[in-house]
Enzyme design. Sequence first.
Site, PDB file in Angstrom:
ATOM      1  N   LYS A 196       0.859  -1.188   0.000  1.00 33.25           N
ATOM      2  CA  LYS A 196       0.000   0.000   0.000  1.00 33.25           C
ATOM      3  C   LYS A 196       0.893   1.235   0.000  1.00 33.25           C
ATOM      4  CE  LYS A 196      -3.502   2.470   2.637  1.00 33.25           C
ATOM      5  NZ  LYS A 196      -4.564   2.362   3.632  1.00 33.25           N
ATOM      6  N   LYS A 254      -2.242  -1.393  -3.807  1.00 36.85           N
ATOM      7  CA  LYS A 254      -3.124  -0.241  -3.701  1.00 36.85           C
ATOM      8  C   LYS A 254      -2.319   1.039  -3.813  1.00 36.85           C
ATOM      9  CE  LYS A 254      -6.127   1.903  -0.346  1.00 36.85           C
ATOM     10  NZ  LYS A 254      -6.537   1.921   1.020  1.00 36.85           N
TER      11      LYS A 254
HETATM   12  C1  PBG Z   1      -7.054   3.659   5.854  1.00 33.41           C
HETATM   13  C2  PBG Z   1      -7.515   3.366   4.484  1.00 33.41           C
HETATM   14  C3  PBG Z   1      -7.407   4.252   3.421  1.00 33.41           C
HETATM   15  C4  PBG Z   1      -8.005   3.649   2.334  1.00 33.41           C
HETATM   16  C5  PBG Z   1      -8.447   2.388   2.734  1.00 33.41           C
HETATM   17  N1  PBG Z   1      -8.126   2.228   4.082  1.00 33.41           N
HETATM   18  C6  PBG Z   1      -6.876   5.632   3.380  1.00 33.41           C
HETATM   19  C7  PBG Z   1      -5.560   5.917   3.921  1.00 33.41           C
HETATM   20  O1  PBG Z   1      -4.683   5.052   4.018  1.00 33.41           O
HETATM   21  O2  PBG Z   1      -5.371   7.065   4.306  1.00 33.41           O
HETATM   22  C8  PBG Z   1      -8.122   4.316   0.998  1.00 33.41           C
HETATM   23  C9  PBG Z   1      -9.178   3.848   0.096  1.00 33.41           C
HETATM   24  C10 PBG Z   1      -9.515   4.776  -1.005  1.00 33.41           C
HETATM   25  O3  PBG Z   1      -8.917   5.847  -1.204  1.00 33.41           O
HETATM   26  O4  PBG Z   1     -10.446   4.425  -1.730  1.00 33.41           O
HETATM   27  N2  PBG Z   1      -6.560   2.654   6.618  1.00 33.41           N
END
Ligand code: PBG
Length: 330
Positions: A196, A254
Amino acid sequence: MYPYNRYRRLRSSEAIRSLVSENALSVNDFIVPLFIVEGENIKEEINSMPNYYRYSLDLVEEEVKEIWSLGLKSVLLFVKADENKKDNLGTEALNPDGLMQRAIKTIKKAVPEILVMTDVALDPFSSVGHDGIVKNGEIVNDETAEVLAEMALSHAQAGADFVAPSDMMDGRILKMRTKLEQEGFYNTGIMSYSAKYASAFYGPFRDALDSAPVNVKDVPKDKKTYQMNPANRKEAISETLADIEEGADIVMVKPGLCYLDIVRDLANTIDVPIAVYQVSGEYAMLKAAAEKGWLDHDAVMLEQLTAIKRAGASLIASYFAKDVAKLLKP
Ligand code: PBG
């Protein structure tokens, strides 16, 4: 060699094109993210995510029934915690009667066969908007991972089929897997956000949950000390292999589109299913361009999702899931 090989022969009609198509989207590929809020009779559109909504529990029942009727088989739950429930330790995340825990039960009751996946991270419950506990300006790793393991257990106890840790702390999969095994939840799956990235594409999601890092002294303004540097490729493989070794059943890359090289690297390297999260910013970009009449919404949506699949994703979390399911319906 030309003229014996003419590549256009295999493109000359819809029938031959579909026969030799290497990839095809199916409703089986999709996970539907769902945003849930406290209250009753609430279906509110998210400002930066046109046609995407936050639901209160009473209305989420209808929504999952519709999702199921479209042939979609899994949901990924996110909750928007009330501001007064937030603290630095994310205490509310462990409340057995918290919004997430109630949401799991409500959805399982409405559609028992649907696969319920839950987000595991502290940010929606954190008064400072981080995925972990902040101490002296640092997001502390091991202490956070302990809480996340408890959180995963709490979701499993409420009936979640899969937990999906999105936090990027080191070692959290091992802690979660150990905890779940110890407590008898050996059938609970873990879909790990393993690669991520610290991406600017998460903006609309943070609007949806009001979960952005707060701008105060001694709180890091971004998530770069735990989420990955977008410049890095090899690191994604190490991260992912570690998560598999620690007990992840499904791994994830992601965001989606900007990271398809990573998806392909992993598809060439590992055997476990790879999920891709097409994130909120990707959704918002297309919605905005389509609203302006600059892009053909459905055509671009299908092209992007097909590219994600072609790169090597076996499942895709996408805010377009319902739109695609409707298009694919015979
Ligand atoms: C937070 C989380 C995020 C997303 C999924 N879980 C945002 C972040 O890491 O700040 C993002 C999903 C999206 O942008 O659609 N744990």
